[in-house]
Design a protein around this motif. Structure first.
Motif, PDB file in Angstrom:
ATOM      1  N   LYS A  37       0.826  -1.215   0.000  1.00 28.49           N
ATOM      2  CA  LYS A  37       0.000   0.000   0.000  1.00 28.49           C
ATOM      3  C   LYS A  37       0.858   1.262   0.000  1.00 28.49           C
ATOM      4  O   LYS A  37       0.617   2.193  -0.778  1.00 28.49           O
ATOM      5  N   ILE A  38       1.868   1.287   0.851  1.00 26.56           N
ATOM      6  CA  ILE A  38       2.693   2.488   0.979  1.00 26.56           C
ATOM      7  C   ILE A  38       3.519   2.739  -0.271  1.00 26.56           C
ATOM      8  O   ILE A  38       3.619   3.873  -0.759  1.00 26.56           O
ATOM      9  N   PHE A  39       4.091   1.692  -0.857  1.00 28.71           N
ATOM     10  CA  PHE A  39       4.892   1.899  -2.067  1.00 28.71           C
ATOM     11  C   PHE A  39       4.017   2.312  -3.252  1.00 28.71           C
ATOM     12  O   PHE A  39       4.458   3.084  -4.110  1.00 28.71           O
ATOM     13  N   PHE A  40       2.795   1.827  -3.307  1.00 29.85           N
ATOM     14  CA  PHE A  40       1.879   2.269  -4.363  1.00 29.85           C
ATOM     15  C   PHE A  40       1.570   3.759  -4.214  1.00 29.85           C
ATOM     16  O   PHE A  40       1.630   4.521  -5.190  1.00 29.85           O
ATOM     17  N   LEU A  41       1.260   4.172  -2.988  1.00 33.50           N
ATOM     18  CA  LEU A  41       0.966   5.582  -2.742  1.00 33.50           C
ATOM     19  C   LEU A  41       2.194   6.452  -3.010  1.00 33.50           C
ATOM     20  O   LEU A  41       2.080   7.546  -3.571  1.00 33.50           O
ATOM     21  N   LEU A  42       3.372   5.962  -2.613  1.00 35.08           N
ATOM     22  CA  LEU A  42       4.594   6.721  -2.874  1.00 35.08           C
ATOM     23  C   LEU A  42       4.808   6.928  -4.368  1.00 35.08           C
ATOM     24  O   LEU A  42       5.130   8.029  -4.818  1.00 35.08           O
ATOM     25  N   LEU A  43       4.630   5.881  -5.147  1.00 34.35           N
ATOM     26  CA  LEU A  43       4.840   5.967  -6.586  1.00 34.35           C
ATOM     27  C   LEU A  43       3.906   6.986  -7.222  1.00 34.35           C
ATOM     28  O   LEU A  43       4.329   7.827  -8.029  1.00 34.35           O
ATOM     29  N   VAL A  44       2.642   6.954  -6.857  1.00 34.23           N
ATOM     30  CA  VAL A  44       1.648   7.838  -7.462  1.00 34.23           C
ATOM     31  C   VAL A  44       1.829   9.279  -6.994  1.00 34.23           C
ATOM     32  O   VAL A  44       1.901  10.212  -7.808  1.00 34.23           O
ATOM     33  N   ASN A 200      14.090   7.110  -8.612  1.00 36.04           N
ATOM     34  CA  ASN A 200      15.337   7.305  -7.863  1.00 36.04           C
ATOM     35  C   ASN A 200      15.063   7.614  -6.393  1.00 36.04           C
ATOM     36  O   ASN A 200      15.776   7.128  -5.504  1.00 36.04           O
ATOM     37  N   LEU A 201      14.029   8.425  -6.139  1.00 39.06           N
ATOM     38  CA  LEU A 201      13.697   8.761  -4.756  1.00 39.06           C
ATOM     39  C   LEU A 201      13.197   7.542  -4.003  1.00 39.06           C
ATOM     40  O   LEU A 201      13.555   7.318  -2.839  1.00 39.06           O
ATOM     41  N   ILE A 202      12.367   6.735  -4.658  1.00 37.57           N
ATOM     42  CA  ILE A 202      11.867   5.513  -4.009  1.00 37.57           C
ATOM     43  C   ILE A 202      13.019   4.555  -3.719  1.00 37.57           C
ATOM     44  O   ILE A 202      13.049   3.903  -2.673  1.00 37.57           O
ATOM     45  N   LYS A 203      13.978   4.483  -4.639  1.00 38.20           N
ATOM     46  CA  LYS A 203      15.158   3.653  -4.383  1.00 38.20           C
ATOM     47  C   LYS A 203      15.930   4.164  -3.164  1.00 38.20           C
ATOM     48  O   LYS A 203      16.462   3.381  -2.373  1.00 38.20           O
TER      49      LYS A 203
END
Length: 324
Positions: A37-44, A200-203
């Motif tokens: 859930k959190i990574f999906f929200l972060l990406l969007v 890059n930020l998510i990485k």
């Protein structure tokens, strides 16, 4: 977002064949559901915010703050709002802070930005909304903005420019050339650059998010509720103070702290205490202090840390009173 609960159910019960009711099963389910859930929200959200921010370059921000610097309250409010839409942790905000000082932005205004940028994180705002609802999200953004606004006002009123390193003001300039090529940037370029920045930020922050969710999963599976409630629960009048003092030496971005805050609240820790802990971790940090020392003297660092720490403690107690 039931799809993430379904995904966790499928992995835990259908693929791994774990039994319900066990602490390990609960922890793994929590980890899978919150991670997805959190990574999906972060990406969007990061992509959307980054695309919008592509129209607001640091040069434009500096120019605007310099021009509006004569209207003190408006300049502080503007720096406060700019802090929301720049998705930086405290260490990332420091270089821009230095640039603002060198550009001739008033010192108090630059501190408003420095406090607001890491404290009020738009990613954390969206995640708080998704996890707790608009009331908690509104408390988070309002408290952070108030701390940043009045913190900058106080520092500006104290006339502390003498505690800024001399070399900084030797480079001060009120004339800032905007990047002329910015106008030539196409929609496709902005989309591509926003997507690359998002990845890059998510990485970069992904490991912190995973660590945070992992900590929360462990708490979810094994942490004794009674012990945590006794230490940081509503019955402890020093809970907020203890939470802030524990949070100050730590370092993380707001997105990485969300799952930890979520689990603390689930375990009975008051909202104000949990938010104060998160804000102390994100707004005040040892790496930030080390970077700030390159541009300001220890006396000003101490004043800055003192104002922010006291403001966060006050905010924690205030919202524990408003939301018992």
């Amino acid at each position: 977002m039931q799809i993430f609960t379904w995904l966790a159910d499928y992995v835990v019960y259908d693929l791994l064949h774990l039994e319900k009711g066990h602490h390990l099963t609960s922890a793994i389910h929590f980890f899978i559901e919150d991670t997805s859930k959190i990574f999906f929200l972060l990406l969007v959200i990061i992509f959307i915010i980054t695309y919008i921010r592509s129209y607001l370059t640091p040069e434009k921000v500096r120019s605007l703050l310099v021009k509006k610097g004569k209207n003190v309250y408006f300049a502080h409010l503007l720096a406060d709002l700019v802090g929301i839409i720049t998705p930086f942790c405290s260490c990332s905000a420091v270089p821009l802070f230095i640039g603002f000082v060198e550009a001739g932005v008033p010192l108090g205004v630059t501190f408003t930005y420095l406090i607001a940028a890491p404290t009020v994180n738009e990613v954390a705002l969206v995640l708080l909304y998704g996890l707790f609802g608009w009331q908690i999200a509104a408390i988070y953004i309002l408290s952070g903005e108030v701390i940043a606004f009045f913190g900058g006002i106080i520092i500006g009123a104290m006339k502390l420019e003498k505690y800024v390193e001399d070399y900084v003001y030797e480079n001060v300039s009120t004339e800032i050339d905007l990047d002329v090529e910015d106008a030539k940037t196409t929609f496709t370029d902005r989309v591509r650059e926003s997507f690359e920045y998002t990845i890059n930020l998510i990485k970069k922050i992904g490991i912190w998010v995973i660590i945070g969710i992992g900590m929360a999963s462990g708490m979810h599976g094994w942490a004794p509720t009674g012990f945590l409630a006794q230490i940081a629960g509503p019955g402890n009048p020093f809970a907020v103070l203890v939470a802030v003092l524990i949070g100050i030496p730590l370092y993380s971005n707001a997105a990485g702290m969300i799952p930890v805050v979520s689990e603390l609240i689930r375990l009975g820790v008051p909202v104000g205490t949990a938010l104060a802990f998160m804000m102390s971790v994100t707004a005040v940090s040892l790496p930030e202090t080390i970077l700030l020392r390159q541009v300001i003297k220890p006396q000003l660092i101490a004043i800055f840390l003192g104002i922010v720490t006291l403001s966060i403690i006050f905010t924690g107690y205030l919202f524990n009173f408003l939301l018992p």
